[in-house]
Design a protein around this motif. Structure first.
Motif, PDB file in Angstrom:
ATOM      1  N   GLY A  68      21.339 -17.137   0.937  1.00 29.27           N
ATOM      2  CA  GLY A  68      22.248 -17.594  -0.288  1.00 29.27           C
ATOM      3  C   GLY A  68      22.673 -16.995  -0.568  1.00 29.27           C
ATOM      4  N   GLY A  69      22.544 -15.594  -0.565  1.00 30.21           N
ATOM      5  CA  GLY A  69      22.801 -14.288  -1.583  1.00 30.21           C
ATOM      6  C   GLY A  69      22.283 -13.437  -2.380  1.00 30.21           C
ATOM      7  N   ALA A  70      20.994 -13.834  -1.947  1.00 29.36           N
ATOM      8  CA  ALA A  70      19.988 -12.564  -3.002  1.00 29.36           C
ATOM      9  C   ALA A  70      19.526 -11.706  -2.339  1.00 29.36           C
ATOM     10  N   LEU A  71      19.548 -10.564  -2.541  1.00 28.99           N
ATOM     11  CA  LEU A  71      18.539  -9.725  -2.255  1.00 28.99           C
ATOM     12  C   LEU A  71      17.301  -9.267  -2.603  1.00 28.99           C
ATOM     13  N   ARG A  72      16.086  -9.067  -1.659  1.00 30.59           N
ATOM     14  CA  ARG A  72      14.741  -8.510  -2.286  1.00 30.59           C
ATOM     15  C   ARG A  72      14.272  -7.122  -1.471  1.00 30.59           C
ATOM     16  N   VAL A  73      13.974  -6.354  -2.127  1.00 30.97           N
ATOM     17  CA  VAL A  73      13.444  -5.330  -1.960  1.00 30.97           C
ATOM     18  C   VAL A  73      11.866  -4.996  -1.713  1.00 30.97           C
ATOM     19  N   LEU A  74      11.246  -4.521  -0.153  1.00 28.83           N
ATOM     20  CA  LEU A  74      10.410  -4.618   0.310  1.00 28.83           C
ATOM     21  C   LEU A  74       9.798  -3.096  -0.171  1.00 28.83           C
ATOM     22  N   GLU A  75       8.843  -2.206  -0.557  1.00 24.82           N
ATOM     23  CA  GLU A  75       7.985  -1.606  -0.767  1.00 24.82           C
ATOM     24  C   GLU A  75       6.443  -1.180  -0.265  1.00 24.82           C
ATOM     25  N   LYS A  76       6.269  -0.009   0.460  1.00 24.58           N
ATOM     26  CA  LYS A  76       5.306   0.259   1.466  1.00 24.58           C
ATOM     27  C   LYS A  76       4.011  -0.701   1.134  1.00 24.58           C
ATOM     28  N   GLY A  77       3.375  -1.016   1.896  1.00 22.65           N
ATOM     29  CA  GLY A  77       2.489  -1.968   1.917  1.00 22.65           C
ATOM     30  C   GLY A  77       2.556  -3.714   1.351  1.00 22.65           C
ATOM     31  N   ASP A  78       3.851  -3.811   1.283  1.00 20.00           N
ATOM     32  CA  ASP A  78       3.915  -5.749   0.473  1.00 20.00           C
ATOM     33  C   ASP A  78       3.977  -6.135   2.200  1.00 20.00           C
ATOM     34  N   ALA A  79       3.553  -7.615   1.629  1.00 17.21           N
ATOM     35  CA  ALA A  79       2.999  -8.352   3.330  1.00 17.21           C
ATOM     36  C   ALA A  79       4.035 -10.089   2.962  1.00 17.21           C
ATOM     37  N   VAL A  80       4.958 -10.637   3.405  1.00 18.61           N
ATOM     38  CA  VAL A  80       5.065 -11.918   2.831  1.00 18.61           C
ATOM     39  C   VAL A  80       5.158 -12.901   3.944  1.00 18.61           C
ATOM     40  N   VAL A  81       5.534 -13.747   3.643  1.00 17.56           N
ATOM     41  CA  VAL A  81       6.076 -15.076   4.551  1.00 17.56           C
ATOM     42  C   VAL A  81       6.736 -14.979   3.857  1.00 17.56           C
ATOM     43  N   ILE A  82       8.632 -15.152   5.258  1.00 13.19           N
ATOM     44  CA  ILE A  82       9.924 -15.565   4.678  1.00 13.19           C
ATOM     45  C   ILE A  82       9.907 -16.557   3.851  1.00 13.19           C
ATOM     46  N   GLY A  83       9.726 -17.541   3.990  1.00 10.94           N
ATOM     47  CA  GLY A  83       9.549 -18.448   3.560  1.00 10.94           C
ATOM     48  C   GLY A  83       9.368 -19.197   2.108  1.00 10.94           C
ATOM     49  N   GLU A  84       8.258 -18.576   1.360  1.00 11.95           N
ATOM     50  CA  GLU A  84       7.472 -18.299   0.888  1.00 11.95           C
ATOM     51  C   GLU A  84       8.171 -17.160  -0.334  1.00 11.95           C
ATOM     52  N   LEU A  85       9.610 -16.300   0.042  1.00 20.92           N
ATOM     53  CA  LEU A  85       9.802 -16.144  -1.438  1.00 20.92           C
ATOM     54  C   LEU A  85      11.444 -16.361  -1.810  1.00 20.92           C
ATOM     55  N   VAL A  86      11.408 -16.189  -3.062  1.00 25.11           N
ATOM     56  CA  VAL A  86      12.328 -16.929  -3.915  1.00 25.11           C
ATOM     57  C   VAL A  86      13.684 -16.918  -4.012  1.00 25.11           C
ATOM     58  N   GLU A  87      13.582 -15.476  -3.199  1.00 24.04           N
ATOM     59  CA  GLU A  87      15.456 -15.074  -2.871  1.00 24.04           C
ATOM     60  C   GLU A  87      16.069 -16.007  -1.328  1.00 24.04           C
ATOM     61  N   ALA A  88      15.262 -16.367  -0.819  1.00 25.64           N
ATOM     62  CA  ALA A  88      14.709 -17.130   0.654  1.00 25.64           C
ATOM     63  C   ALA A  88      15.377 -18.286   0.046  1.00 25.64           C
ATOM     64  N   ARG A  89      15.209 -19.085  -0.706  1.00 22.13           N
ATOM     65  CA  ARG A  89      14.859 -20.499  -1.444  1.00 22.13           C
ATOM     66  C   ARG A  89      16.585 -20.440  -1.875  1.00 22.13           C
ATOM     67  N   ILE A  90      16.808 -19.474  -2.644  1.00 17.62           N
ATOM     68  CA  ILE A  90      17.890 -20.111  -3.416  1.00 17.62           C
ATOM     69  C   ILE A  90      19.319 -19.659  -3.470  1.00 17.62           C
ATOM     70  N   GLU A  91      20.817 -19.817  -4.211  1.00 20.40           N
ATOM     71  CA  GLU A  91      21.534 -19.543  -3.733  1.00 20.40           C
ATOM     72  C   GLU A  91      22.592 -18.369  -4.507  1.00 20.40           C
ATOM     73  N   ALA A  92      22.533 -17.559  -5.008  1.00 22.05           N
ATOM     74  CA  ALA A  92      22.483 -16.939  -5.676  1.00 22.05           C
ATOM     75  C   ALA A  92      22.520 -15.544  -5.627  1.00 22.05           C
ATOM     76  N   VAL A  93      23.747 -15.025  -6.529  1.00 26.09           N
ATOM     77  CA  VAL A  93      23.468 -13.656  -6.896  1.00 26.09           C
ATOM     78  C   VAL A  93      23.076 -12.198  -7.897  1.00 26.09           C
ATOM     79  N   ALA A  94      22.110 -12.313  -8.479  1.00 23.39           N
ATOM     80  CA  ALA A  94      21.254 -12.138  -9.329  1.00 23.39           C
ATOM     81  C   ALA A  94      21.282 -10.370  -9.889  1.00 23.39           C
TER      82      ALA A  94
END
Length: 251
Positions: A68-94
């Motif tokens: 959707g155009g959004a970017l998400r930065v992860l740092e060492k140790g970050d564990a996420v489920v992709i579908g739970e990220l806000v950036e994965a659910r929006i269409e925006a360039v923040a």
């Protein structure tokens, strides 16, 4: 009561379709392997598409580019489920986007959206038929001599599934998709003073530029500076200070 509850749970489970792992983001760049978590952890290749149910863990600075155009930065140790990220659910360039003109930054207003999904690929493999030899095997010769009309039909057996002339990946023509690779060489360099910065070249090679490093930008056409990142762009002796968050197009 326990039996009835178990039956109810079973019925509810059977009625709920399993969520599909639709790709929604791509792995743009990573300073260390991004691990796909499951029964066995495995590294994800830069340029891969990531689906809604994928659970990943970063081993170093990592940039996810969602479709959707959004970017998400992860740092060492970050564990996420992709579908739970806000950036994965929006269409925006923040993040504000800029283009470099000379050695000055011009802010882009209402910039056209990029076809993000097309930049990333699913897992590829080479079918066995593509690697198989075209020469007759021992079995082919036995059939030729011990079956009716065997010599006439030598080599005309059933064709295996898949292409028969496809070369292995290392010999295929390069396709412009995001991938980890060198930035090349030029007279332009970037001095990273704080945090880390993500770079992308004109042929979609990406890299992570770490703090206290001086990097030859080579064919780099895009820099993404997350919040807190600071760097100095040096071009023909002139300097330009950069401070995140910003998404900069160099040419």
């Amino acid at each position: 009561m326990t039996l009835l509850r178990a039956v109810a749970v079973l019925l509810l489970t059977a009625g709920c379709p399993k969520p599909q792992n639709t790709p929604v983001c791509g792995l743009h760049s990573a300073a260390a392997p991004l691990l796909m978590q499951g029964e066995v952890e495995r590294p994800v290749a830069v340029g891969s598409r990531l689906g809604l149910t994928d659970r990943v863990k970063a081993q170093g600075p990592t940039l996810l580019e969602c479709f959707g155009g959004a970017l998400r930065v992860l740092e060492k140790g970050d564990a996420v489920v992709i579908g739970e990220l806000v950036e994965a659910r929006i269409e925006a360039v923040a993040v504000d986007r800029y283009v470099l003109e000379g050695l000055k930054l011009k802010k882009l207003e209402n910039a056209a959206a990029v076809a993000v999904q097309a930049r990333y690929t699913d897992t590829r493999f080479t079918p066995a038929s593509a690697l198989a030899s075209n020469e007759p095997t021992t079995s082919d010769y036995l059939r030729a001599f011990f079956t009716p009309d065997g010599l006439a039909t030598l080599g005309a057996g059933p064709k295996a599934e898949g292409p028969s002339t496809l070369p292995p990946p290392s010999r295929r023509v390069a396709v412009p998709n995001v991938h980890a690779g060198p930035l090349g060489s030029s007279l332009r360099r970037l001095e990273v003073e704080d945090e880390f910065i993500f770079a992308e070249t004109d042929d979609l090679a990406t890299a992570v530029l770490l703090e206290d490093g001086i990097y030859d930008l080579g064919r780099t056409v895009r820099l993404y500076l997350p919040d807190g990142a600071e760097a100095t762009l040096v071009d023909e002796g002139q300097k330009l200070e950069l401070e995140g968050p910003m998404d900069v197009r160099l040419r």
